[in-house]
Design an enzyme around this catalytic site. Structure first.
Site, mmCIF file in Angstrom:
data_model
loop_
_atom_site.group_PDB
_atom_site.id
_atom_site.type_symbol
_atom_site.label_atom_id
_atom_site.label_comp_id
_atom_site.label_asym_id
_atom_site.label_seq_id
_atom_site.Cartn_x
_atom_site.Cartn_y
_atom_site.Cartn_z
ATOM 1 N N GLN A 113 -11.379 -6.355 -87.503
ATOM 2 C CA GLN A 113 -12.744 -6.036 -87.899
ATOM 3 C C GLN A 113 -13.216 -4.762 -87.192
ATOM 4 O O GLN A 113 -13.811 -3.876 -87.809
ATOM 5 C CB GLN A 113 -13.682 -7.203 -87.559
ATOM 6 N N HIS A 138 -11.626 -10.216 -82.468
ATOM 7 C CA HIS A 138 -11.467 -9.909 -83.893
ATOM 8 C C HIS A 138 -11.107 -8.416 -84.038
ATOM 9 O O HIS A 138 -11.907 -7.614 -84.516
ATOM 10 C CB HIS A 138 -12.770 -10.246 -84.642
ATOM 11 N N ARG A 197 -5.303 -16.413 -88.344
ATOM 12 C CA ARG A 197 -6.704 -16.642 -87.971
ATOM 13 C C ARG A 197 -6.788 -18.063 -87.441
ATOM 14 O O ARG A 197 -6.491 -19.020 -88.160
ATOM 15 C CB ARG A 197 -7.626 -16.473 -89.176
ATOM 16 N N ARG A 210 -12.068 -2.880 -94.282
ATOM 17 C CA ARG A 210 -11.095 -3.875 -93.815
ATOM 18 C C ARG A 210 -9.751 -3.640 -94.517
ATOM 19 O O ARG A 210 -8.689 -3.720 -93.902
ATOM 20 C CB ARG A 210 -11.582 -5.305 -94.109
ATOM 21 N N ASP A 257 -24.035 -10.215 -85.315
ATOM 22 C CA ASP A 257 -23.125 -11.187 -85.926
ATOM 23 C C ASP A 257 -23.846 -12.536 -85.931
ATOM 24 O O ASP A 257 -24.884 -12.704 -85.266
ATOM 25 C CB ASP A 257 -21.827 -11.252 -85.095
ATOM 26 N N CYS A 278 -20.242 -7.705 -89.321
ATOM 27 C CA CYS A 278 -18.893 -8.040 -89.813
ATOM 28 C C CYS A 278 -18.946 -8.886 -91.082
ATOM 29 O O CYS A 278 -18.002 -8.875 -91.867
ATOM 30 C CB CYS A 278 -18.107 -8.754 -88.726
HETATM 31 N N1 NVA Z 1 -18.160 -14.590 -84.933
HETATM 32 C C1 NVA Z 1 -17.842 -14.977 -86.286
HETATM 33 C C2 NVA Z 1 -17.149 -13.868 -87.001
HETATM 34 C C3 NVA Z 1 -16.813 -14.140 -88.440
HETATM 35 C C4 NVA Z 1 -16.068 -13.025 -89.105
HETATM 36 C C5 NVA Z 1 -16.986 -16.229 -86.267
HETATM 37 O O1 NVA Z 1 -16.067 -16.302 -85.426
HETATM 38 O O2 NVA Z 1 -17.225 -17.136 -87.053
HETATM 39 N N1 CP Z 2 -15.593 -10.359 -91.265
HETATM 40 C C1 CP Z 2 -14.655 -11.262 -91.581
HETATM 41 O O1 CP Z 2 -13.643 -11.426 -90.896
HETATM 42 O O2 CP Z 2 -14.897 -11.933 -92.741
HETATM 43 P P1 CP Z 2 -14.148 -13.231 -93.264
HETATM 44 O O3 CP Z 2 -14.482 -14.350 -92.338
HETATM 45 O O4 CP Z 2 -14.684 -13.424 -94.649
HETATM 46 O O5 CP Z 2 -12.662 -12.951 -93.280
#
Ligand code: NVA
Ligand code: CP
Length: 306
Positions: free
Chosen positions: A132, A129, A102, A292, A224, A264
């Protein structure tokens, strides 16, 4: 399938196979049946951003499959002090059987896969992502019994979630409508990729700045956060710009009566969604979060089982 970097790399059949496997693994897990498909294997999990769901579901998933997961905060490994991705990829490939990462730059994930010799899984970048959206599609399939022919409306920021939903929905034959304010819409590359996939699957891609147009007759409504990880400084200005895109009861009423609400998570109640929607009877956010685990176990088995 050697890696999971983008849903755009997968065919409709590959996505459906992953969903079928996820549903089977979920059922077996609930019945107490164990499958140690990854016995003795190790997954490295590199995190340059925070996580609850991704971290816990991958770690538990590896354990349930008979393997182990190593949490590698990028602050604690040499990558955070400037060791090149290329060296990191080659070294970790000598120890591990797979890497979940990540991070910010999508190109870093691509480079990790190019320079390493083990499967790489994208656990979120600024652009995409995919894990997800596999869980999202599984959740929709479980509740609607089909994917093809449904309409998903994504209301809000044209971010990583929107991009992966564009990919996933267009591949499996779902219509996808995205409503974002001008200047915050999806990247052209992702829209074009989705349009190309929709042509093959026979679905539609609708890009608009009108949330009512997008949500009209939707089977699934998705939103989101308005400020993703790395955009914290823009939170207040974004809250003003995105206010007309809040998924509240009034807007949600334009979707189908039995529309599912998905997010998400993490969610910010009072910003992108109101409590009456996210905590209401049409919300499936916790089934979605649970999936997930199952969807990613399917990915791990597909990529790593010998
Ligand atoms: N768009 C959000 C998704 C988090 C799971 C981010 O990138 O922070
Ligand atoms: N939806 C998601 O990826 O959650 P986290 O940021 O908690 O991993």
């Amino acid at each position: 399938m050697n890696h999971l970097i983008s849903l755009n790399d997968l065919s409709c059949d590959e996505i459906n196979e992953l969903i079928d496997l996820a549903i089977k693994l979920k059922k077996d897990n609930k019945e107490g049946k164990t499958h140690h498909y990854l016995k003795g294997q190790s997954l490295g999990m590199i995190f340059s951003k925070s996580s609850t769901r991704t971290r816990v579901s991958f770690e538990v998933g590896m354990y349930q499959l008979g393997g182990q997961a190593l949490f590698l905060s990028s602050n604690d490994i040499q990558l955070g002090r400037g060791e090149p991705i290329s060296d990191t990829a080659q070294v970790l490939s000598r120890f591990l059987d797979g890497i979940m990462i990540r991070t910010f730059k999508h190109s870093d994930v691509v480079e990790l896969a190019e320079k390493g010799s083990i499967p790489i899984i994208n656990g979120l970048t600024d652009d995409e992502h995919p894990c997800q959206v596999l869980a999202d599609l599984q959740t929709i399939y479980e509740h609607k019994g089909t994917l093809k022919g449904l309409k998903l409306a994504y209301i809000g920021d044209g971010n990583n979630m929107a991009h992966s939903l564009l990919h996933g929905c267009s591949k499996v034959g779902m219509d996808v409508a995205v409503a974002s304010p001008d200047g915050y819409t999806c990247g052209e590359k992702f829209v074009n990729e989705a349009k190309a996939a929709a042509e093959i699957s026979g679905s539609k891609v609708i890009m608009t700045s009108d949330p009512i147009e997008a949500i009209k007759d939707a089977d699934v409504v998705y939103t989101d956060t308005w400020a993703s990880m790395g955009q914290e400084a823009e939170k207040e200005i974004r809250a003003k710009i995105f206010a007309p895109y809040q998924v509240n009861k009034e807007l949600f009423a334009h979707a189908k009566k039995d529309a599912m609400f998905l997010h998400c998570l993490p969610a910010y109640r009072g910003y992108e969604v109101t409590e009456d929607v996210i905590d209401g009877p049409n919300s499936y956010i916790f089934d979605e979060a649970e999936n997930r685990l199952h969807a990613q176990k399917a990915v791990l088995v597909k990529l790593m089982a010998k």
